[in-house]
Design an enzyme around this catalytic site. Structure first.
Site, PDB file in Angstrom:
ATOM      1  CD  GLU A  93      -3.056  -1.113   2.173  1.00 19.58           C
ATOM      2  OE1 GLU A  93      -2.834  -0.512   3.235  1.00 19.58           O
ATOM      3  OE2 GLU A  93      -4.135  -1.663   1.912  1.00 19.58           O
ATOM      4  CD  GLU A 106      -3.877  -6.123   2.509  1.00 14.26           C
ATOM      5  OE1 GLU A 106      -4.728  -5.438   3.104  1.00 14.26           O
ATOM      6  OE2 GLU A 106      -2.660  -5.922   2.603  1.00 14.26           O
TER       7      GLU A 106
HETATM    8  C1  BGP Z   1      -4.611  -2.854   4.749  1.00 16.04           C
HETATM    9  C2  BGP Z   1      -3.285  -3.330   5.224  1.00 16.04           C
HETATM   10  C3  BGP Z   1      -3.290  -4.522   6.068  1.00 16.04           C
HETATM   11  C4  BGP Z   1      -4.563  -4.802   6.808  1.00 16.04           C
HETATM   12  C5  BGP Z   1      -5.821  -4.353   6.146  1.00 16.04           C
HETATM   13  C6  BGP Z   1      -7.058  -4.355   6.996  1.00 16.04           C
HETATM   14  O1  BGP Z   1      -4.642  -1.487   4.692  1.00 16.04           O
HETATM   15  O2  BGP Z   1      -2.379  -3.589   4.173  1.00 16.04           O
HETATM   16  O3  BGP Z   1      -2.114  -4.524   6.809  1.00 16.04           O
HETATM   17  O4  BGP Z   1      -4.491  -4.724   8.134  1.00 16.04           O
HETATM   18  O5  BGP Z   1      -5.702  -3.118   5.549  1.00 16.04           O
HETATM   19  O6  BGP Z   1      -7.085  -3.218   7.793  1.00 16.04           O
HETATM   20  P1  BGP Z   1      -7.377  -3.261   9.323  1.00 16.04           P
HETATM   21  O7  BGP Z   1      -6.400  -4.223   9.880  1.00 16.04           O
HETATM   22  O8  BGP Z   1      -7.172  -1.904   9.804  1.00 16.04           O
HETATM   23  O9  BGP Z   1      -8.765  -3.733   9.446  1.00 16.04           O
END
Ligand code: BGP
Length: 479
Positions: free
Chosen positions: A176, A377
């Site tokens: 990201e 993701e």
């Molecule tokens: C993205 C990241 C992850 C992950 C995901 C979910 O932005 O790459 O590391 O954690 O989001 O977000 P969160 O954990 O805040 O729910």
């Protein structure tokens, strides 16, 4: 003939800082997440300069992949994973980022993990940097703001590429990377937080530092991609963008133009550099309007051209609306802001659920770049309830994933070249935005709670068997 390619990469995604734990084991150094406390949906997590005894730092133990990797990989294999996304923790290899020689114990750990995956026929997909900057580099250089960090990162990347190129085919440079275009990216990304002690949402916003840092990350990414292509022709190098679909709230041209500007900077600025090898045409105007002055060295722009990626990957969780009407206040979610879309429902954390937005994103991205795409993701962070008999009936998660896979199928039918899908947090882990355990994404439940308790035991949720069927049918059976 099914819709998805025969070699479609089904699997799941994690990151060292949220999953591995063992933060000070076997010579590992401190990284930024080791300095982040827990928060909640409504209370921001903190970054602290010193690690304070009376506070909880969830990433430090996380869900302890470090000591459970065999068991976890066996469970992934049982679901039929063809790929598993993980990151290498930079501070396990170079504890401060500045050592001359790598930490052999850290290297051995990943050897063991990759061997275990390879033995089970699972391809590792490795992120070189997933918010895991060594804290020592924050203190010394204000993170990526200083050009010297490029060489340190390159040394780390070359070390792991040399060591693992036979075991790992698929690599991503920065997770990201476009978080650096947003204020929160100072913590999650650019590491431009030297001396900062306070809540994550109040980090003083230094745009100049963030965009300079991003330039250094682009150069570092290109250097690594170029090096990998020259030395290891079999590996494939990708980028990774937090992609959020944005819609104008109304057809008012002011809203439409505002939305376009957000899409340009948030979604395309970084991808254009990494895929096309040059800054997009709109960059200069943006720098001018925001008083940003990028210090570029001779040769940087040529290098960006020489280090373009082979495939484009992104995370997709939600969409947002954009409005120029000051009376529109409701924000959607705690990470990116935006205005509520009256047609969509939200998760318990306010993230707007929009499966069709994924189809739109896939089409927009493929039209723009024309290279293979991968959704690395996606998923629903939710409160899970463990029943007395140990089961977790996460039908809401199954529904979310099914609807997104359906839209991926449509996109493939539209003609998009999609390589694979790795839902986020395939096993429960720590939330990046809030530091919570309660925000769970996994097919596998981990006995670990927000107060730090739990015996770390693993169990299968209802979605585990569902996803197994999805993979076995190559995405045909979504029932
Ligand atoms: C993205 C990241 C992850 C992950 C995901 C979910 O932005 O790459 O590391 O954690 O989001 O977000 P969160 O954990 O805040 O729910």
């Amino acid at each position: 003939m099914g819709v998805f390619r025969d070699d479609f990469l089904w699997g799941g995604a994690t990151a060292a800082n949220q999953y591995e734990g063992a933060w000070d084991a076997d010579g590992k150094g401190e990284s930024v997440p080791d300095h982040c406390t827990n928060g909640t949906h409504t209370t921001p997590k903190w970054v602290t300069v010193k690690i304070e005894k009376d506070r909880l730092y969830p990433s430090q133990e996380a869900t302890d992949f470090y000591h459970h990797y065999k068991e976890d990989i066996a469970l992934f294999a049982e679901m039929g994973f063809r790929v598993f996304r993980l990151s290498i923790n930079w501070t396990r290899i170079f504890p401060t980022g500045m050592e001359d020689e790598p930490n052999e114990k850290g290297l051995e750990f990943y050897d063991n993990v990759f061997d275990e995956l390879n033995a089970k026929g699972i391809e590792p997909l490795v992120t070189l940097s997933h918010y895991e900057m060594p804290y020592a580099l924050v203190e010394k250089y204000n993170g990526w703001e200083d050009r010297k960090v490029i060489d340190l990162f390159f040394k780390y990347a070359v070390t792991v590429l040399k060591r693992y190129n036979k075991k790992v085919k698929y690599w991503l440079t920065f997770n990201e990377i476009n978080c650096g275009t947003m204020a929160l990216g100072a913590v999650l990304g650019t590491g431009t937080i030297k001396g900062y002690n306070g809540p994550m949402d109040k980090v003083p916003d230094d745009k100049q530092a963030r965009f300079q840092a991003l330039h250094h990350q682009f150069v570092a990414s290109a250097l690594v991609v170029k090096y990998a292509h020259e030395h290891f022709p079999d590996v494939m190098m990708g980028n990774m963008i937090a992609y959020m679909e944005n819609y104008p709230l109304t057809p008012n041209p002011d809203d439409v133009r505002e939305c376009q500007k957000i899409m340009e900077i948030m979604n395309y600025y970084c991808g254009d550099v990494q895929v096309r090898g040059e800054y997009p045409y709109f960059a200069e105007r943006y720098w001018e309007d925001n008083d940003i002055h990028i210090d570029m060295k001779h040769g940087d722009l040529e290098l960006l051209k020489e280090g373009t990626v082979d495939f484009y990957t992104f995370s997709y969780y939600m969409s947002n609306c954009v409005s120029t009407d000051p009376t529109q206040t409701g924000t959607a979610g705690n990470i990116m802001g935006g205005v509520k879309n009256p047609y969509l429902k939200s998760s318990d954390w306010g993230w707007q659920i929009d499966p069709k937005g994924l189809r739109i994103a896939l089409n927009e991205l493929y039209a723009r770049y024309g290279i293979p795409l991968m959704v690395v993701e996606n998923g629903l962070g939710a409160f899970d309830k463990k029943e007395k008999d140990g089961t977790v009936n996460d039908d809401y998660r199954i529904d979310y994933l099914r609807e997104h896979i359906e839209q991926m199928r449509e996109a493939v039918k539209d003609g998009v070249d999609l390589m694979g899908y790795t839902p986020w947090g395939c096993i429960d882990l720590v939330s990046a935005s809030t530091g919570e355990m309660a925000k769970r994404y996994g097919f596998i439940y981990v006995d670990k709670y927000d107060d730090g308790t739990g015996d770390l035991s693993r169990s299968r949720k209802k979605s585990f068997d569902w996803y197994k069927k999805v993979i076995a049918s190559n995405g045909e059976d979504l029932k």
